[in-house]
Structures are given as structure tokens and as C-alpha cells.
Design an enzyme around this catalytic site. Structure first.
Site, PDB file in Angstrom:
ATOM      1  N   CYS A  48      50.648  73.333  57.402  1.00 11.73           N
ATOM      2  CA  CYS A  48      50.997  74.010  58.667  1.00 11.73           C
ATOM      3  C   CYS A  48      50.111  75.223  58.913  1.00 11.73           C
ATOM      4  O   CYS A  48      50.125  75.786  60.009  1.00 11.73           O
ATOM      5  CB  CYS A  48      52.461  74.421  58.665  1.00 11.73           C
ATOM      6  SG  CYS A  48      53.537  73.102  58.127  1.00 11.73           S
ATOM      7  N   CYS A  60      65.584  74.523  63.186  1.00  9.09           N
ATOM      8  CA  CYS A  60      64.337  73.875  62.763  1.00  9.09           C
ATOM      9  C   CYS A  60      63.363  73.746  63.927  1.00  9.09           C
ATOM     10  O   CYS A  60      63.761  73.387  65.038  1.00  9.09           O
ATOM     11  CB  CYS A  60      64.627  72.471  62.239  1.00  9.09           C
ATOM     12  SG  CYS A  60      65.859  72.426  60.930  1.00  9.09           S
ATOM     13  N   SER A  61      62.075  73.990  63.645  1.00 13.82           N
ATOM     14  CA  SER A  61      61.058  73.727  64.657  1.00 13.82           C
ATOM     15  C   SER A  61      60.981  72.214  64.840  1.00 13.82           C
ATOM     16  O   SER A  61      61.277  71.454  63.926  1.00 13.82           O
ATOM     17  CB  SER A  61      59.711  74.307  64.232  1.00 13.82           C
ATOM     18  OG  SER A  61      59.334  73.801  62.971  1.00 13.82           O
ATOM     19  N   ILE A  71      59.434  68.280  66.057  1.00 11.43           N
ATOM     20  CA  ILE A  71      58.271  67.408  65.884  1.00 11.43           C
ATOM     21  C   ILE A  71      57.576  67.367  67.240  1.00 11.43           C
ATOM     22  O   ILE A  71      58.212  67.066  68.249  1.00 11.43           O
ATOM     23  CB  ILE A  71      58.734  66.001  65.443  1.00 11.43           C
ATOM     24  CG1 ILE A  71      59.315  66.065  64.024  1.00 11.43           C
ATOM     25  CG2 ILE A  71      57.608  65.000  65.548  1.00 11.43           C
ATOM     26  CD1 ILE A  71      60.078  64.825  63.616  1.00 11.43           C
ATOM     27  N   LYS A  87      59.678  77.354  67.050  1.00 11.30           N
ATOM     28  CA  LYS A  87      60.973  76.782  67.411  1.00 11.30           C
ATOM     29  C   LYS A  87      61.011  76.305  68.856  1.00 11.30           C
ATOM     30  O   LYS A  87      61.385  75.160  69.105  1.00 11.30           O
ATOM     31  CB  LYS A  87      62.092  77.816  67.170  1.00 11.30           C
ATOM     32  CG  LYS A  87      63.458  77.399  67.685  1.00 11.30           C
ATOM     33  CD  LYS A  87      64.012  76.222  66.893  1.00 11.30           C
ATOM     34  CE  LYS A  87      65.115  75.493  67.638  1.00 11.30           C
ATOM     35  NZ  LYS A  87      64.607  74.586  68.681  1.00 11.30           N
ATOM     36  N   HIS A  90      55.881  72.706  67.479  1.00 14.88           N
ATOM     37  CA  HIS A  90      55.081  72.879  66.270  1.00 14.88           C
ATOM     38  C   HIS A  90      54.233  71.642  65.977  1.00 14.88           C
ATOM     39  O   HIS A  90      54.486  70.912  65.026  1.00 14.88           O
ATOM     40  CB  HIS A  90      56.030  73.195  65.101  1.00 14.88           C
ATOM     41  CG  HIS A  90      55.357  73.495  63.801  1.00 14.88           C
ATOM     42  ND1 HIS A  90      54.079  74.026  63.711  1.00 14.88           N
ATOM     43  CD2 HIS A  90      55.781  73.336  62.518  1.00 14.88           C
ATOM     44  CE1 HIS A  90      53.761  74.173  62.424  1.00 14.88           C
ATOM     45  NE2 HIS A  90      54.764  73.757  61.689  1.00 14.88           N
TER      46      HIS A  90
END
Lengths: 130, 379
Positions: free
Chosen positions: B82, B205-206, B208, B321, B325
């Protein structure tokens, strides 16, 4: 004259395509070969008898990676041996809601996952609360 | 000296009609136009991408993008999970400092929505220790969840404080037309969201995402925003090998180096883009970057200082978020966002106060890599 499908029509085609196909990766790539397992035998597969480990932190995985579908949800933890060495593993056969920092666990030899329908079956240590 | 001559970020989201190359080319064309620099003046191309080989079956990304552009310059593929984007910016910056190149294109791109959720989870797990973490089914949400649980135990950080990070990032993201989720959410929604890896839920969670971001770096003063320091640090790839799992030591080291070489203090920074891959990651970053004492990140988010109208706005893009991402793109997008804010061209989300220094923080994996850049507006 070439007729191109409209935006609306394309969306519909795509939707039908997605419905028709199981939405899976195109290849069934095996993660492991027998030689890889053999190479790791001493470290991964030798059971450390009478070793106990303390639970440091844990989480319940509700959305697992490929290969873990059958076992999801499952619990992973960071555990610590008496000498301070830490490692990551699954904890099992323990009531999730009662887990707490410092709980003591012992290892069992268990199946982790199957590498596709014709791949190697992966075994390893899972840890149970005592 | 390295100036951010121009930047461009595509829409982030589930872009079914777009592929890896079209996203990359859109970002590059946009950045060149913004920089008012022609393709023939570019000396090298850095492409940040984490997992195209697993997500799209494509390797050799440098060649792919160079051939799409029809240029013959050194084209590099940078992979640091990342943190790929941040590392690519850093290497482009060093390329200019070395005297080798005058104008550099840095592209970050990721196409993630072509395969199943479990496939993406498996691909992202490649950023952890395959033998000692991924093998046992430890996913990234679960690794950060274990950090969160320990942070809560040691410092009394609350579930509500974690939720506030997502709420704050959505508040900023709601003003960003490129964001994947340009809308606000409430603390209750975060707390009630379906669990992903206890104690983290879906809205911790960020997402997909598909998307790309590109910047043009130049030796000559083609804008009034420059990179004044760039630092990177490494730590163990596996979380369990660290003495303390409530700190990303790589962030601490990279931040200290970056501040030292810039000759600045924490209170000089006016705006931050940091790596909020999970809500707990934002709390960690507050502490490890030095904006809060260890254990007091939760109090900082509660204070509102980092939110809209606060004195230290964090993640005006919406962060990972709310903005999304696309892994390889994120570190480049952070620099693009800071450049827009510092130059006063961020549109509806422009921070109105006078901005001089911005900090970007990009993390790979559970903290195995961390990159920190400090940007400055020059007169």
C-alpha cells in the site's frame, strides 16, 4: 453501418454476464507444492510438545481469503511463548466471547485449508484454550 | 529542488467500464495538462502498482504504460504494497535530486474490482508475511483489528473514537467529487455496520477500489509547491515480530527523519494526508507521526482538531476510507491532494486558512514500510 450497443444495453449485457458466471478468479493458482511443504517441515510442522502460549490479541475473520471459505468465520490470534517469542495462528475450539488477554493455549495439529480441488492439503498448528 | 508541477486524480470507485491502462493514461494526460508539460519533455516514468499480476494477470507495468504513451524513457514499476505510491514519489524525487532527470512522471494505479472479494483479500494478504501470517488466514482487517484490540486494552481507546475517524473522513470526502463515497456517515452507522474482523466493522475499513493518480515532478520551478523532505523507514513485515503492536515504528522513524531534514516541528504542519487504511490506523498515525502522545490519538480525533474547521485538517481528500483505496494510487493521490490544497486549487474542499506546510504519510502492509513527505508552498 456498425451498430454499437447503447450504454443502457451494455450495462444490461454486463449484468447478465455477471449473473451467468460464478464471479471467481480465472485461474486456480496453487499456492504451494509438496516440495515447499517438505522444505518447511522443521519449522511449520514439528509439534512443540508441552509448549504453551499466551494470547496477546485476536480477531474474528468474517471475510476470508480464497481457500478459507469453508472455515469462515474463524479466529486468528497473536500468541506468545514463555520466552517472549510471538507468532500468528488460528485459535479454535474456544468460546470467542470469553477470550481475554493472557489466556493460555496449547497446540493441536489441524487442517488449515485445501489448495483448490486438486492441490496440496495444508496442515498446521491451531491453538485451543486450556 | 523538486516541484510538483502538476497532478491529476481519476474518479475512485467500482469502475466497471475502466481497466488498468485507461485509468493510468487518464491520470497521466491530466497531470501533464495540469503541469503544462509535454510528454516529450518527460525523462522517466515511475509506476506504482501493488498487485496487477494477481488482480489483472498483468506484470511489466512500466513497459505497459510507456508503450501506451508511446514514449521511450526508463519506466520503473514500484511495488511496496500500500506504500507503493509514496515510495514511487520518493524515488522520482531522488531521481531529480541526483541530476539524472529534469521532469518525472509518477503514476499510481490499481484495478481491483475485476475479481471476487476473497480473491482481492488473498492478493492483499501478499503484503503480509506469507509463511507466518497469510498461511494462517490472517487478513489485513484482522491484523489491524488485533492492533486495535491491544490499543483499546492498553490505552482505553474506545470503539466510538475509532468510528469518529471514519465519520470525519467521510465529512471531508463528501466534498470531493473524485471520492468513492462522497457522502457523510454517522457514528451510529459505523458502530452498526456488519463486522469484518472484530472489533472492526465494514465502515472502519477502506474499500476495494479502482483508480489512478499521477503527478509531474520538475527540477525547475513550474509551480509554487515543492517537496522539502522525503523519508522512508522499514520494520518487520510480520506484526507479531514487533515488541509493541500498538505502534508503527516505521512511521515514527520516517516522520522523525522527515521533520529533521525539513528543519520543522509538528506544529508547523498545516495539513495532513495520512494512511487511514482502517480507523485504528488513523489513531496510530496521529501518535506515531507525533501529533499526539502515545495512547492519546483517540482524544485527538474527539477534539475535532483534525476535522472540518479544525486547526490541523487531516485527510481532506476523504482519506483511504471515503476517497477510496486503489492501493498503488493512494500514495500518489496524497501528494496530489496536498499540492492542490497548498496551491489553493482544491475547489469545494479547499481549506480556507493560509497553508504553508503539508505532510503525507503512506504505509505498506501492517507497517513494514512507511514513507513521509513534507511539502511546502513557496512564495
Amino acid at each position: 453501418m456498425v451498430l454499437l450497443p447503447s450504454q443502457e444495453r451494455r450495462k444490461k449485457l454486463l449484468f447478465n454476464l455477471l449473473k451467468a458466471q460464478s464471479f471467481k478468479p480465472k485461474t486456480n493458482m496453487h499456492k504451494s507444492s509438496p516440495s515447499k511443504i517438505w522444505r518447511k517441515f522443521d519449522t511449520r510442522y514439528s509439534i512443540i510438545s508441552n509448549q504453551k502460549a499466551k494470547l496477546i490479541s485476536w480477531s474474528k475473520v468474517e471475510s476470508g481469503p480464497d481457500g478459507f471459505d469453508l472455515y469462515t468465520p474463524y479466529t486468528v490470534g497473536i500468541l506468545e511463548f514463555e520466552d517472549g517469542t510471538r507468532f500468528t495462528a488460528q485459535v479454535t475450539d474456544s468460546d470467542y466471547d470469553t477470550l481475554k488477554y493472557g489466556d493460555v493455549f496449547v497446540p493441536f495439529f489441524k487442517k488449515y485449508y485445501e489448495d483448490g480441488s486438486d492441490g496440496v492439503i495444508h496442515y498446521g498448528l491451531k491453538w485451543r484454550k486450556i | 529542488m523538486t516541484y510538483i508541477a502538476g497532478s491529476y486524480t481519476t474518479k475512485f470507485g467500482e469502475l466497471w467500464e475502466r481497466d488498468l491502462r485507461s485509468l493510468g493514461i487518464e491520470a497521466i494526460e491530466g497531470a501533464l495538462k495540469d503541469a503544462n508539460i509535454e510528454l516529450k519533455d518527460i525523462d522517466a516514468l515511475y509506476v506504482a502498482n501493488m498487485a496487477a499480476s494477481r488482480l489483472s494477470g498483468q506484470d511489466h507495468i512500466g513497459s505497459l504504460i510507456a508503450s501506451e504513451l508511446g514514449i521511450d524513457v526508463p519506466a520503473y514499476h514500484i511495488e511496496s504494497a500500500c506504500a507503493s505510491g509514496g515510495v514511487a514519489v520518493r524515488l522520482g524525487h531522488l531521481d531529480i535530486l541526483s541530476g539524472e532527470s529534469k521532469n518525472i512522471l509518477v503514476l499510481g494505479v490499481e484495478k481491483m474490482t475485476d475479481i471476487s472479494n476473497s480473491g482481492v483479500t488473498a492478493a492483499l494478504s501478499g503484503a503480509s508475511d506469507e509463511e507466518w501470517e497469510a498461511f494462517y488466514g490472517a487478513t489485513f482487517p484482522s491484523l489491524y483489528a488485533m492492533i486495535a484490540r491491544e490499543h483499546m486494552r492498553k490505552f482505553g481507546t474506545t470503539r466510538e473514537q475509532l468510528a469518529l475517524c471514519s465519520v470525519k473522513n467521510h465529512a471531508f470526502g463528501s466534498k470531493n467529487p473524485h471520492a468513492q463515497f462522497p457522502f457523510e456517515i454517522t457514528t451510529e452507522q459505523v458502530l452498526d455496520a456488519s463486522p469484518v474482523a472484530d472489533p472492526l466493522g465494514l465502515l472502519d475499513c477502506s474499500p476495494i477500489s479502482d483508480g489512478a493518480s499521477a503527478i509531474v515532478l520538475s527540477k525547475e520551478k513550474k509551480s509554487d509547491v515543492k517537496i522539502i523532505s522525503s523519508a522512508q523507514a522499514q520494520d518487520t513485515i510480520s506484526l507479531h515480530k514487533r515488541n509493541d503492536i500498538t505502534e508503527l515504528t516505521a512511521t515514527v522513524k520516517a516522520a522523525n527523519k522527515a521533520f529533521h531534514s525539513a528543519g520543522l516541528n509538528r506544529n508547523n504542519i498545516d495539513i495532513v494526508e495520512l494512511h487511514d487504511c482502517f480507523s485504528i490506523a488513523e489513531i496510530l498515525a496521529y501518535e506515531d507521526l507525533g501529533f499526539a502522545k502515545k495512547g492519546e490519538g483517540g482524544k485527538l480525533i474527539e477534539s475535532g482538531k483534525t476535522g472540518p474547521g479544525g486547526s490541523l485538517p487531516v485527510n481532506t481528500s476523504g482519506g483511504l476510507k471515503a476517497c477510496g483505496h486503489p492501493v498503488g494510487a493512494t500514495g500518489v493521490k496524497q501528494i496530489a491532494e496536498l499540492a492542490s490544497q497548498l496551491s489553493g486549487s482544491a475547489g469545494a474542499r479547499q481549506i480556507s486558512k493560509n497553508l504553508k506546510y503539508g505532510l503525507a504519510h503512506n504505509v505498506g502492509g501492517s507497517g513494514g514500510t512507511a514513507v513521509v513527505h513534507i511539502l511546502a508552498k513557496v512564495g
